[in-house]
Design a protein around this motif. Structure first.
Motif: not given
Length: 141
Positions: A85-91, A95-102
Protein backbone atom coordinates in the motif's frame (compact mmCIF):
# COMPACT_ATOMS: atom_id res chain seq x y z
CA UNK A 1 29.17 10.94 36.40
CA UNK A 2 26.20 13.24 36.92
CA UNK A 3 26.14 14.30 33.24
CA UNK A 4 26.20 10.64 32.19
CA UNK A 5 23.21 9.95 34.46
CA UNK A 6 21.24 12.84 32.97
CA UNK A 7 22.08 11.72 29.43
CA UNK A 8 21.11 8.14 30.25
CA UNK A 9 17.80 9.31 31.74
CA UNK A 10 17.10 11.43 28.65
CA UNK A 11 17.88 8.47 26.41
CA UNK A 12 15.59 6.24 28.47
CA UNK A 13 12.75 8.77 28.22
CA UNK A 14 13.23 9.01 24.45
CA UNK A 15 13.20 5.22 24.12
CA UNK A 16 10.06 5.00 26.26
CA UNK A 17 8.40 7.63 24.06
CA UNK A 18 9.27 5.61 20.93
CA UNK A 19 7.94 2.43 22.54
CA UNK A 20 4.68 4.17 23.49
CA UNK A 21 4.30 5.57 19.97
CA UNK A 22 4.96 2.14 18.46
CA UNK A 23 2.37 0.60 20.81
CA UNK A 24 -0.16 3.27 19.86
CA UNK A 25 0.40 2.65 16.14
CA UNK A 26 0.19 -1.11 16.65
CA UNK A 27 -3.17 -0.70 18.40
CA UNK A 28 -4.42 1.60 15.62
CA UNK A 29 -3.37 -0.82 12.87
CA UNK A 30 -4.81 -3.79 14.78
CA UNK A 31 -8.20 -2.02 14.81
CA UNK A 32 -7.98 -0.77 11.22
CA UNK A 33 -9.65 -2.07 8.11
CA UNK A 34 -8.51 -1.92 4.53
CA UNK A 35 -10.70 -1.85 1.47
CA UNK A 36 -9.48 -2.92 -1.95
CA UNK A 37 -11.49 -1.57 -4.87
CA UNK A 38 -11.65 -4.11 -7.72
CA UNK A 39 -8.45 -6.06 -7.02
CA UNK A 40 -7.37 -8.62 -9.65
CA UNK A 41 -10.14 -11.17 -10.26
CA UNK A 42 -12.87 -9.05 -8.63
CA UNK A 43 -15.96 -7.70 -10.31
CA UNK A 44 -15.86 -4.10 -11.54
CA UNK A 45 -16.51 -1.85 -8.54
CA UNK A 46 -16.39 -4.75 -6.05
CA UNK A 47 -14.81 -3.76 -2.72
CA UNK A 48 -13.03 -6.38 -0.66
CA UNK A 49 -12.59 -5.55 3.04
CA UNK A 50 -9.65 -6.85 5.04
CA UNK A 51 -8.72 -6.59 8.70
CA UNK A 52 -6.28 -8.31 11.02
CA UNK A 53 -7.67 -11.00 13.29
CA UNK A 54 -6.27 -12.05 16.64
CA UNK A 55 -4.89 -15.53 17.17
CA UNK A 56 -7.80 -17.89 17.71
CA UNK A 57 -10.39 -15.40 16.43
CA UNK A 58 -12.79 -16.75 13.84
CA UNK A 59 -12.79 -15.05 10.45
CA UNK A 60 -16.02 -13.15 9.72
CA UNK A 61 -16.11 -14.14 6.07
CA UNK A 62 -14.73 -17.00 4.06
CA UNK A 63 -12.02 -16.39 1.48
CA UNK A 64 -11.86 -19.89 0.07
CA UNK A 65 -10.78 -21.22 -3.29
CA UNK A 66 -14.04 -20.02 -4.88
CA UNK A 67 -13.05 -16.37 -4.37
CA UNK A 68 -11.85 -15.24 -7.80
CA UNK A 69 -10.22 -12.10 -6.43
CA UNK A 70 -8.28 -14.06 -3.82
CA UNK A 71 -6.74 -16.51 -6.28
CA UNK A 72 -5.89 -13.76 -8.80
CA UNK A 73 -4.40 -11.51 -6.12
CA UNK A 74 -2.34 -14.33 -4.62
CA UNK A 75 -1.03 -15.17 -8.10
CA UNK A 76 -0.04 -11.52 -8.63
CA UNK A 77 1.64 -11.47 -5.23
CA UNK A 78 3.60 -14.62 -6.02
CA UNK A 79 4.69 -13.23 -9.38
CA UNK A 80 5.67 -9.78 -8.14
CA UNK A 81 6.92 -10.46 -4.61
CA UNK A 82 3.88 -9.19 -2.73
CA UNK A 83 1.56 -6.22 -2.77
CA UNK A 84 2.15 -2.95 -1.00
CA UNK A 85 0.00 0.00 0.00
CA UNK A 86 1.23 3.47 -0.89
CA UNK A 87 -0.35 6.89 -0.43
CA UNK A 88 0.48 10.56 -0.77
CA UNK A 89 -1.98 11.50 2.01
CA UNK A 90 -0.48 13.27 5.01
CA UNK A 91 3.23 12.87 4.17
CA UNK A 92 5.44 11.89 7.10
CA UNK A 93 2.29 11.56 9.24
CA UNK A 94 1.65 15.30 9.16
CA UNK A 95 -1.99 16.25 8.58
CA UNK A 96 -2.54 18.19 5.37
CA UNK A 97 -5.72 19.78 4.00
CA UNK A 98 -7.97 17.28 2.21
CA UNK A 99 -7.70 19.16 -1.10
CA UNK A 100 -3.88 19.00 -0.93
CA UNK A 101 -3.99 15.28 -0.12
CA UNK A 102 -6.25 14.62 -3.11
CA UNK A 103 -3.94 16.56 -5.44
CA UNK A 104 -0.89 14.70 -4.10
CA UNK A 105 -2.62 11.35 -4.58
CA UNK A 106 -3.59 12.32 -8.14
CA UNK A 107 0.08 12.97 -8.96
CA UNK A 108 1.02 9.67 -7.34
CA UNK A 109 -1.59 7.82 -9.41
CA UNK A 110 -0.24 9.33 -12.63
CA UNK A 111 3.24 8.11 -11.68
CA UNK A 112 1.90 4.65 -10.81
CA UNK A 113 0.14 4.44 -14.19
CA UNK A 114 3.39 5.29 -15.94
CA UNK A 115 5.49 2.85 -13.90
CA UNK A 116 2.99 0.00 -14.28
CA UNK A 117 2.82 0.56 -18.05
CA UNK A 118 6.63 0.29 -18.21
CA UNK A 119 6.83 -2.78 -15.96
CA UNK A 120 5.86 -6.23 -17.28
CA UNK A 121 3.02 -7.47 -15.07
CA UNK A 122 2.91 -4.14 -13.23
CA UNK A 123 -0.49 -3.36 -11.71
CA UNK A 124 -2.18 -1.28 -9.07
CA UNK A 125 -5.68 -0.75 -7.77
CA UNK A 126 -7.32 1.82 -5.55
CA UNK A 127 -7.72 1.03 -1.92
CA UNK A 128 -8.29 2.78 1.39
CA UNK A 129 -7.47 2.29 5.02
CA UNK A 130 -9.71 3.30 7.88
CA UNK A 131 -10.34 3.04 11.60
CA UNK A 132 -12.71 4.82 13.98
CA UNK A 133 -11.06 8.26 13.63
CA UNK A 134 -9.03 7.83 10.46
CA UNK A 135 -9.51 7.35 6.69
CA UNK A 136 -6.85 7.44 4.02
CA UNK A 137 -6.96 6.89 0.27
CA UNK A 138 -4.30 4.41 -0.83
CA UNK A 139 -3.11 2.53 -3.90
CA UNK A 140 -2.18 -1.14 -3.67
CA UNK A 141 0.72 -1.91 -6.01
Amino acid sequence: ARMASVAAAGGAEEQLGRQQEAQSLQELWASAYEGWVAPPGAETGEVVYLRPIAAGEAALGECGAASGWLQATLAAMDKNGGVFGITAFNPMGQDKPHKENLANNQRLEEELKRLCAETPGGMYWRSFGFAAQWHEKVFTV
